[in-house]
Design an enzyme around this catalytic site. Structure first.
Site, mmCIF file in Angstrom:
data_model
loop_
_atom_site.group_PDB
_atom_site.id
_atom_site.type_symbol
_atom_site.label_atom_id
_atom_site.label_comp_id
_atom_site.label_asym_id
_atom_site.label_seq_id
_atom_site.Cartn_x
_atom_site.Cartn_y
_atom_site.Cartn_z
ATOM 1 C CG LEU B 129 -5.856 3.952 11.724
ATOM 2 C CD1 LEU B 129 -5.921 4.542 13.133
ATOM 3 C CD2 LEU B 129 -4.402 3.983 11.227
ATOM 4 C CB ALA B 134 -10.800 9.115 9.427
ATOM 5 N N GLY B 135 -9.115 8.457 6.235
ATOM 6 C CA GLY B 135 -8.169 7.525 5.604
ATOM 7 C C GLY B 135 -6.761 7.991 5.886
ATOM 8 C CB SER B 136 -4.456 10.216 3.975
ATOM 9 O OG SER B 136 -4.390 9.410 2.821
ATOM 10 C CD GLN B 341 3.212 -4.684 -23.256
ATOM 11 O OE1 GLN B 341 2.230 -4.397 -22.593
ATOM 12 N NE2 GLN B 341 3.258 -4.520 -24.570
ATOM 13 C CD GLU B 368 0.221 -1.984 6.955
ATOM 14 O OE1 GLU B 368 1.218 -1.452 7.467
ATOM 15 O OE2 GLU B 368 -0.103 -3.162 7.162
ATOM 16 C CB THR B 370 -1.734 6.726 -0.500
ATOM 17 O OG1 THR B 370 -1.343 7.985 0.056
ATOM 18 C CG2 THR B 370 -3.224 6.481 -0.250
#
Lengths: 261, 383
Positions: B129, B134-136, B341, B368, B370
Site C-alpha cells: 500500500l 504516500a504513507g499516512s 532497565q 499499519e 502510526t
C-alpha cells in the site's frame, strides 16, 4: 482389515514443576500441573506415522488415571489419534506398575489391538517396565526400546540401539513395543488437530467395566508400598583435588572411595 | 461463583493452541532469534517450523485448504511467535495482511487460486500500500494501473513492503482513475514472477531485522484483468477494511514481544544478586514489574476483545482495532524499555535478548498506521 494400534499414555506431573507427594505418599496432583508424559509423545508420534503409512489403521490412546488425565488424552487426540479410552475409578488411586499393567491389559483386551505402542518410561515413575508387564499379561511378544519402528505385513520391525551393538528385531503381530526418545520428534498439535480433538470419542471405563475387583488394584492391590519419602539432600560442595604432582593418584583414590572405580 | 463461567476467557481450544505454539516457538524459533537479528537474515527455520505444523497462515478458511482459525486463534499464534522472535511473527501476521483483501473482496476464482498455495505453505502473501510519498496519506499514492483490453498494466513504486522478495504474492493498490482520489484506487494480486516486478535493496532497520523490508518496483507489469480484487475503484476501501482486522494482529505482535521481555526480566531479577540478595527483593524493582504486568494484561484484554470483534465483524471494530494496536504497541515499548532497565548494563548488551525486543517493539508503534494515525481513526469512530 483395519490395523488397530493402541498407544498407552500417562498423565504425569509437569517435570519442570516442584513435584511432591500427598499425605498418603502417592503423587501429589494438586500442587503441580499435569500433562501428557513427554516420553509418551514419541509413542503417539510413531503410532501416527504407522497409521499414515497404512491404508487402513486406527490409533486409540489409552490411559489409566484421574479425571484430569483426560488432558493427556486430549493432547494425543489433538496430535492426530482417532479415539481414546480413559480408565478412571477412585479405587485405582495408588496403583503401582504391577496393578496398572493389570488394568491396562484388561482395557486393551476390551478395546482390541494389533499393535500396542508405549513410551520407554514415564517421566514421573521412570520404571520403564510396563511394556514388558503388558506383553506378559497379554501373552504377546514384546519388542522394547526401539529407535526405529515399522509395520510390514504381519510383522512389526524395529531397531534397538544398545551400548555395544544395534539389534534389528521383529515380531509377529499382535505385539507390544516401546519406543525411545530417539525414535523421531513428536509433532505439535495444529489448530485443525486441536479443533478436531474436541469431537473425537473418549470412552470412559471403570473397574466394573473391566471386571476387576477393587482389591486387586489401588494401594491395597499393589505389590509395592511406599513407607516414607525424603527430599534429596542438598548438594554439598565438591572435593577439590590440588595437583602437586600426584593429582592423578589423588583423583583415582577419591574415585575409589566413592566406588566409581 | 463457579469454574465453568466462560465469559472473558479464551476457550479450552485456544489455550491448547497457545500451549502448542509456545512449545514449538521455544524449541524451533527461539534458538535462532538472536542470530536472525544479528545477521539480518530471513528466519527460514521459523518458516519451516510454522509450515510443518500448519501455523504459518492459520487464518485461511477451510474451504480453501486452510486451518480456518478464527481471529483470536490467529492472534494467539502471532503473539506466541512474537514472544520469542518479533521478526518471525511477521510470517503469520503478514500472510494474513497480504491475503485478507482477497478473502474480504476477491472473486471465488481469485480465492481458489491464491489461498490454496498460501494455506499449503507454498507461497507467502505481502501487502503493498505505502509509497515513498504516500504513507499516512495512502490515498495520495502514485502507482498507476491502466487498462489494456483484458489486462491491466501497472507502473510505480511501493515502499516498506514486509517480506518483499520472499513472498510469491502481493496485494497491490494502484490508481485506476486519478480523478476520483480514494475512489479511483483498485486492488490487484501481483505475483513475484510477473514480468516487470523487481525489488529494492533491503532496508537497514532498527529492529525486526530478520524480516526483509524492501521496495517493490512495477515496470509495465501486465496482469490479467481477473487479478483485480473486487470491483474497480474499491481498492482503497478494501485496504482500509483489511487494516481494521490486521491492526489487531499488530497488537498481538506487540503483546507477544512485551511478554517475552517481561518473562526474561522476571527470571533475571530473581537470579541477579546485589547487596546480598536478589534484586527482585527490592520494592523499587517489584513496582516496575507490577506496572509492566498490569499494562501488558490490560493491552492483552483489549487485544482479545478486538480480535473477537474482528471475527464477528462488529460495527465498532474500526475503533477497537485502532485502540488495541495503539495501546498494545505503546505498552510494548514501555515494557521492553523497562525490561532493559531491569537488566541494567547486561540489558544494554546484545548478549541478552531484551534490547532486541525493545528494538523490535518500536515498529509496532509505526506500521499499519502510526499511533498518531490510530488516534485520528479512534477519534473519528468514538464508541
Amino acid at each position: 482389515m483395519t490395523l488397530k494400534i493402541a498407544v498407552c499414555v500417562k498423565y504425569v506431573p509437569d517435570a519442570t514443576g516442584d513435584r511432591g507427594f500427598a499425605d498418603d505418599l502417592t503423587t501429589d496432583r494438586e500442587a503441580v500441573d499435569g500433562l501428557l508424559s513427554e516420553l509418551d509423545e514419541y509413542a503417539v508420534e510413531q503410532a501416527l506415522r504407522i497409521s499414515e503409512e497404512s491404508d487402513d489403521a486406527e490409533v486409540t490412546v489409552v490411559t489409566v488415571g484421574p479425571d484430569d488425565a483426560k488432558d493427556a488424552l486430549r493432547k494425543a487426540l489433538s496430535m492426530g489419534a482417532d479415539k481414546a479410552v480413559h480408565v478412571n475409578d477412585e479405587d485405582i488411586h495408588g496403583s503401582d506398575v504391577i496393578a496398572t499393567s493389570a488394568i491396562l491389559a484388561k482395557a486393551l483386551e476390551k478395546t482390541g489391538f494389533d499393535l500396542v505402542v508405549c513410551g520407554m518410561a514415564s517421566t514421573d515413575g521412570t520404571m520403564g517396565v510396563l511394556p514388558a508387564l503388558l506383553a506378559e499379561r497379554l501373552n504377546v511378544p514384546q519388542v522394547t526400546l526401539l529407535s526405529e519402528l515399522s509395520v510390514e505385513g504381519e510383522l512389526v520391525k524395529g531397531r534397538r540401539d544398545g551400548d555395544s551393538a544395534t539389534e534389528l528385531l521383529e515380531a509377529p503381530l499382535p505385539a507390544v513395543v516401546s519406543v525411545t526418545d530417539q525414535s523421531g520428534e513428536a509433532r505439535y498439535p495444529s489448530f485443525k488437530g486441536i479443533m478436531a480433538a474436541k469431537k473425537k470419542p473418549v470412552e470412559e471405563l471403570d473397574l466394573d467395566d473391566l471386571d476387576i475387583d477393587a482389591d486387586e488394584v489401588g494401594l491395597a492391590g499393589s505389590w509395592t508400598l511406599v513407607d516414607a519419602v525424603a527430599a534429596r539432600p542438598a548438594r554439598t560442595q565438591g572435593t577439590i583435588v590440588t595437583d602437586e604432582g600426584d593429582g592423578g593418584k589423588q583423583l583415582a583414590a577419591f574415585l575409589a572411595t566413592q566406588k566409581f572405580i | 461463583m463457579g469454574k465453568d463461567f466462560d465469559l472473558y476467557r479464551p476457550s479450552e481450544e485456544h489455550d491448547m493452541l497457545r500451549e502448542s505454539v509456545r512449545a514449538l516457538a521455544e524449541a524451533k524459533i527461539a534458538p535462532f532469534a538472536a542470530a536472525v537479528d544479528e545477521e539480518g537474515r530471513f528466519p527460514q527455520e521459523a518458516l519451516d517450523a510454522l509450515v510443518a505444523n500448519d501455523l504459518h497462515a492459520v487464518h485461511v478458511p477451510e474451504a480453501y485448504g486452510g486451518a480456518g482459525a478464527d481471529a483470536l486463534a490467529t492472534v494467539i499464534v502471532i503473539e506466541e511467535v512474537a514472544r520469542v522472535c518479533g521478526s518471525s511473527s511477521l510470517i503469520p501476521a503478514v500472510n494474513k495482511l497480504g491475503s485478507l483483501p482477497v478473502i474480504l473482496s476477491g472473486s471465488e476464482e481469485l480465492k481458489a487460486k491464491y489461498l490454496g498455495p498460501l494455506a499449503k505453505g507454498d507461497a507467502m502473501f505481502s501487502y503493498a500500500l505505502s509509497e515513498p510519498d504516500a504513507g499516512s496519506d495512502a490515498a495520495g499514492m502514485k502507482t498507476r494501473a491502466v487498462r489494456d483490453g483484458d489486462f491491466w498494466i501497472l507502473n510505480g513504486v511501493k515502499r516498506w513492503i514486509t517480506n518483499a522478495g520472499e513472498s510469491e504474492y502481493y496485494t497491490v493498490m494502484a490508481v485506476t482513475d486519478p480523478e476520483k482520489r480514494s475512489k479511483g484506487i483498485s486492488a490487484f494480486v501481483v505475483e513475484k514472477s510477473d514480468e516487470g516486478v523487481s525489488f529494492g535493496a533491503p532496508e537497514k532497520k532498527l529492529g525486526i531485522k530478520g524480516s526483509p523490508t524492501r521496495e517493490v518496483y512495477f515496470d509495465n507489469v501486465r496482469i490479467p484483468a481477473d487479478r483485480m480484487i473486487g470491483a474497480e475503484g474499491t481498492g482503497f476501501a478494501t485496504a482500509m477494511k483489511t487494516l481494521d482486522h490486521t491492526r489487531v494482529t499488530i497488537a498481538a505482535q506487540a503483546i507477544g514481544i512485551a511478554q517475552g521481555a517481561l518473562d526474561y526480566a522476571k527470571g533475571y531479577v530473581k537470579e541477579r544478586k546485589q547487596f546480598g540478595k536478589p534484586i527482585a527483593d527490592f520494592q523499587g524493582v517489584q513496582f516496575m514489574l507490577a506496572d509492566m504486568a498490569m499494562k501488558l494484561e490490560a493491552a492483552r484484554q483489549l487485544t482479545y476483545a478486538a480480535a473477537a470483534k474482528s471475527e464477528r465483524v462488529d460495527g465498532d471494530l474500526t475503533f477497537f482495532g485502532a485502540a488495541a494496536k495503539c495501546f498494545a504497541s505503546d505498552v510494548a515499548m514501555e515494557v521492553t524499555i523497562d525490561a532493559v532497565q531491569l537488566l541494567g548494563g547486561y540489558g544494554y548488551t546484545r548478549d541478552y535478548p531484551v534490547e532486541r525486543m525493545m528494538r523490535d517493539a518500536k515498529i509496532t508503534q509505526i506500521y499499519e498506521g502510526t499511533n498518531q494515525v490510530q488516534r485520528i481513526v479512534m477519534a473519528r469512530n468514538l464508541p
